[in-house]
Design a protein around this motif. Structure first.
Motif, PDB file in Angstrom:
ATOM      1  N   GLU A 141     -15.513  60.516  73.163  1.00 31.98           N
ATOM      2  CA  GLU A 141     -14.411  61.810  72.646  1.00 31.98           C
ATOM      3  C   GLU A 141     -15.259  63.108  72.769  1.00 31.98           C
ATOM      4  N   ARG A 142     -16.417  63.347  72.057  1.00 35.56           N
ATOM      5  CA  ARG A 142     -17.050  64.673  71.930  1.00 35.56           C
ATOM      6  C   ARG A 142     -17.528  65.092  73.510  1.00 35.56           C
ATOM      7  N   LEU A 143     -17.880  64.165  74.325  1.00 33.14           N
ATOM      8  CA  LEU A 143     -18.387  64.404  75.831  1.00 33.14           C
ATOM      9  C   LEU A 143     -17.206  64.609  76.603  1.00 33.14           C
ATOM     10  N   ASN A 144     -15.730  64.483  76.071  1.00 35.59           N
ATOM     11  CA  ASN A 144     -14.744  64.238  77.132  1.00 35.59           C
ATOM     12  C   ASN A 144     -14.797  63.347  78.166  1.00 35.59           C
ATOM     13  N   HIS A 145     -15.521  62.338  77.881  1.00 30.95           N
ATOM     14  CA  HIS A 145     -15.834  61.194  78.845  1.00 30.95           C
ATOM     15  C   HIS A 145     -16.350  61.442  80.136  1.00 30.95           C
ATOM     16  N   LYS A 146     -17.268  62.594  80.043  1.00 28.44           N
ATOM     17  CA  LYS A 146     -17.715  62.926  81.306  1.00 28.44           C
ATOM     18  C   LYS A 146     -19.312  63.012  81.314  1.00 28.44           C
ATOM     19  N   ILE A 147     -19.975  62.821  82.442  1.00 24.72           N
ATOM     20  CA  ILE A 147     -21.485  62.922  82.567  1.00 24.72           C
ATOM     21  C   ILE A 147     -21.460  63.966  83.618  1.00 24.72           C
ATOM     22  N   ALA A 168     -22.001  49.573  81.574  1.00 21.09           N
ATOM     23  CA  ALA A 168     -20.634  49.479  81.558  1.00 21.09           C
ATOM     24  C   ALA A 168     -20.137  50.526  80.988  1.00 21.09           C
ATOM     25  N   LEU A 169     -20.260  51.819  81.351  1.00 19.86           N
ATOM     26  CA  LEU A 169     -19.716  52.987  80.919  1.00 19.86           C
ATOM     27  C   LEU A 169     -18.459  53.367  81.626  1.00 19.86           C
ATOM     28  N   ASP A 170     -17.471  52.488  81.578  1.00 20.14           N
ATOM     29  CA  ASP A 170     -16.186  52.494  82.369  1.00 20.14           C
ATOM     30  C   ASP A 170     -15.386  53.472  81.988  1.00 20.14           C
ATOM     31  N   ASP A 171     -15.610  54.205  80.894  1.00 15.61           N
ATOM     32  CA  ASP A 171     -14.586  55.043  80.187  1.00 15.61           C
ATOM     33  C   ASP A 171     -15.039  56.546  80.653  1.00 15.61           C
ATOM     34  N   TYR A 172     -16.311  56.594  81.340  1.00 14.67           N
ATOM     35  CA  TYR A 172     -16.888  57.858  81.607  1.00 14.67           C
ATOM     36  C   TYR A 172     -16.598  58.248  83.379  1.00 14.67           C
ATOM     37  N   ARG A 173     -16.527  59.727  83.368  1.00 14.28           N
ATOM     38  CA  ARG A 173     -16.553  59.797  84.862  1.00 14.28           C
ATOM     39  C   ARG A 173     -17.573  60.612  85.377  1.00 14.28           C
ATOM     40  N   LEU A 174     -18.454  60.239  86.316  1.00 16.41           N
ATOM     41  CA  LEU A 174     -19.638  61.167  86.778  1.00 16.41           C
ATOM     42  C   LEU A 174     -19.328  62.019  87.657  1.00 16.41           C
ATOM     43  N   ILE A 175     -19.542  63.345  87.287  1.00 11.09           N
ATOM     44  CA  ILE A 175     -18.950  64.475  88.131  1.00 11.09           C
ATOM     45  C   ILE A 175     -19.928  64.848  89.476  1.00 11.09           C
ATOM     46  N   THR A 176     -19.653  64.740  90.444  1.00 12.27           N
ATOM     47  CA  THR A 176     -20.397  65.264  91.393  1.00 12.27           C
ATOM     48  C   THR A 176     -20.393  66.687  91.493  1.00 12.27           C
ATOM     49  N   GLU A 194     -21.610  72.958  72.514  1.00 11.36           N
ATOM     50  CA  GLU A 194     -20.771  71.743  72.862  1.00 11.36           C
ATOM     51  C   GLU A 194     -21.382  70.744  73.284  1.00 11.36           C
ATOM     52  N   TRP A 195     -21.019  69.556  73.242  1.00  9.35           N
ATOM     53  CA  TRP A 195     -21.856  68.313  73.494  1.00  9.35           C
ATOM     54  C   TRP A 195     -21.734  68.167  75.035  1.00  9.35           C
ATOM     55  N   ILE A 196     -22.758  67.757  75.672  1.00  7.76           N
ATOM     56  CA  ILE A 196     -22.844  67.697  77.144  1.00  7.76           C
ATOM     57  C   ILE A 196     -24.102  66.689  77.599  1.00  7.76           C
ATOM     58  N   VAL A 197     -23.838  65.863  78.525  1.00  7.42           N
ATOM     59  CA  VAL A 197     -24.921  65.037  79.108  1.00  7.42           C
ATOM     60  C   VAL A 197     -25.014  65.501  80.714  1.00  7.42           C
ATOM     61  N   VAL A 198     -25.946  65.684  81.073  1.00  5.28           N
ATOM     62  CA  VAL A 198     -26.393  66.182  82.307  1.00  5.28           C
ATOM     63  C   VAL A 198     -27.371  65.236  82.870  1.00  5.28           C
ATOM     64  N   THR A 199     -27.271  64.987  84.177  1.00  7.12           N
ATOM     65  CA  THR A 199     -28.336  64.115  85.013  1.00  7.12           C
ATOM     66  C   THR A 199     -29.442  65.320  85.175  1.00  7.12           C
ATOM     67  N   GLY A 200     -30.566  64.934  84.673  1.00 10.27           N
ATOM     68  CA  GLY A 200     -31.575  65.979  84.729  1.00 10.27           C
ATOM     69  C   GLY A 200     -32.911  65.346  85.415  1.00 10.27           C
ATOM     70  N   TRP A 201     -33.926  66.383  85.566  1.00 11.85           N
ATOM     71  CA  TRP A 201     -35.200  65.969  85.933  1.00 11.85           C
ATOM     72  C   TRP A 201     -36.119  66.872  85.565  1.00 11.85           C
ATOM     73  N   SER A 202     -37.527  66.434  85.402  1.00 11.95           N
ATOM     74  CA  SER A 202     -38.783  67.358  85.407  1.00 11.95           C
ATOM     75  C   SER A 202     -39.665  67.234  86.718  1.00 11.95           C
ATOM     76  N   PRO A 203     -40.047  68.441  87.101  1.00 11.28           N
ATOM     77  CA  PRO A 203     -39.964  69.867  86.621  1.00 11.28           C
ATOM     78  C   PRO A 203     -38.780  70.237  87.127  1.00 11.28           C
ATOM     79  N   HIS A 204     -38.314  71.576  86.200  1.00  9.71           N
ATOM     80  CA  HIS A 204     -36.996  72.109  86.295  1.00  9.71           C
ATOM     81  C   HIS A 204     -37.207  73.280  85.368  1.00  9.71           C
TER      82      HIS A 204
END
Length: 291
Positions: A141-147, A168-176, A194-204
């Motif tokens: 809920e805090r993440l609005n079901h988004k990655i 099994a993260l069926d409730d999430y949308r992976l945003i392109t 705000e809470w957020i999860v992003v696809t990340g990498w190092s170095p950046h």
């Protein structure tokens, strides 16, 4: 043969002779293409390579921004091409498998590269410390079901789709989106705490600018530590051995790369590359001259 015809024939022979004398120089001065995949570390390091090649080897370099897949295929097909950002053994494994017989691996540019899902450090670790925690209803809920993701063709996105299935993260949308769109979304979230999860990498550069952390990946779906290699077309290796030997010696530490990327984000990749060269004369000399 008439006098006019003989003069024309002589002139033609002279042109051919001049062309044969000029062709080696022309070939030597033909531009080298460095494919770039639009991601920060590759963009910065490719400019460092370009500037040094043009200055010390008197050879023009064209940077060609394309998708990751095209970077591999282009290097395999273009006689005067290379790519400095092959993430191995996992992230770009599929791309490398397709061209492995048509490129030369020039060695590792840097080690310690990492992929993962990233959160701002203010997100409480006792609530969200692992990808498994994303299944908690209150977290979703805090993440609005988004990655927040990056471009569809990126190796990280392929692995992130695997994460969605594995956990099994069926409730999430992976945003392109693009890499810059991902960092823009991260910046907005941090400004508003705000809470957020992003696809990340190092170095950046984001690691220099924001307080962030990777969340745990207990299933190992995103792989482990990666190394980043340079690849080149075999013809380039054969015709430009001094330049490709220079690339073989070119290597960075992570604590050198992140500040350069932060500088690039503040100014430009071109300025950051020049600043890096000016601030690391001994390192640059070791690349140019060898140990």
């Amino acid at each position: 043969m008439t006098y006019v015809a003989s003069r024309i024939a002589a002139a033609a022979l002279a042109v051919l002779a001049l062309a044969s004398l000029a062709s080696p120089a022309m070939a030597a001065n033909e531009p080298i293409t460095i494919y770039t995949d639009n991601y920060a570390a590759d963009e910065a390091m490719s400019r460092v390579a370009r500037d040094l090649i043009e200055e010390h080897f008197d050879t023009p370099v064209e940077l060609k921004p394309v998708s990751v897949g095209v970077s591999f295929v282009g290097t395999a097909r273009d006689d005067r091409a290379m790519f400095l950002a092959a993430w191995l053994p996992a992230t770009h494994a599929d791309y490398m498998e397709r061209v492995k017989d048509d490129v030369v691996n020039l060695g590792t540019i840097y080690t310690g590269a990492k992929l993962g899902w990233v959160v701002p450090d203010y997100v409480p670790a006792d609530q969200l410390d692992s990808i498994e925690d994303l299944k908690k209803p209150e977290v979703a809920e805090r993440l609005n079901h988004k990655i927040q993701g990056i471009s569809a063709g990126a190796g990280l996105m392929k692995l992130s789709n695997k994460v969605v299935d594995d956990y099994a993260l069926d409730d999430y949308r992976l945003i392109t989106a693009s890499g810059p769109a991902m960092t823009a979304a991260l910046k907005r979230a941090i400004e508003n705490e705000e809470w957020i999860v992003v696809t990340g990498w190092s170095p950046h550069w984001k690691w220099e600018r924001f307080d962030l952390r990777y969340i745990e990946d207990p299933k190992g779906s995103l792989g482990g530590e990666e190394y980043v290699d340079a690849i080149a077309n075999p013809t380039l290796v054969e015709t430009e051995p001094e330049i490709t030997d220079f690339i073989r010696r070119m290597s960075f530490e992570l604590d050198q790369i992140n500040p350069m990327l932060a500088e690039a984000e503040r100014t430009s990749y071109d300025e950051a590359a020049q600043t890096f060269i000016e601030e690391h004369p001994d390192l640059i000399e070791s690349w140019l001259e060898g140990d």
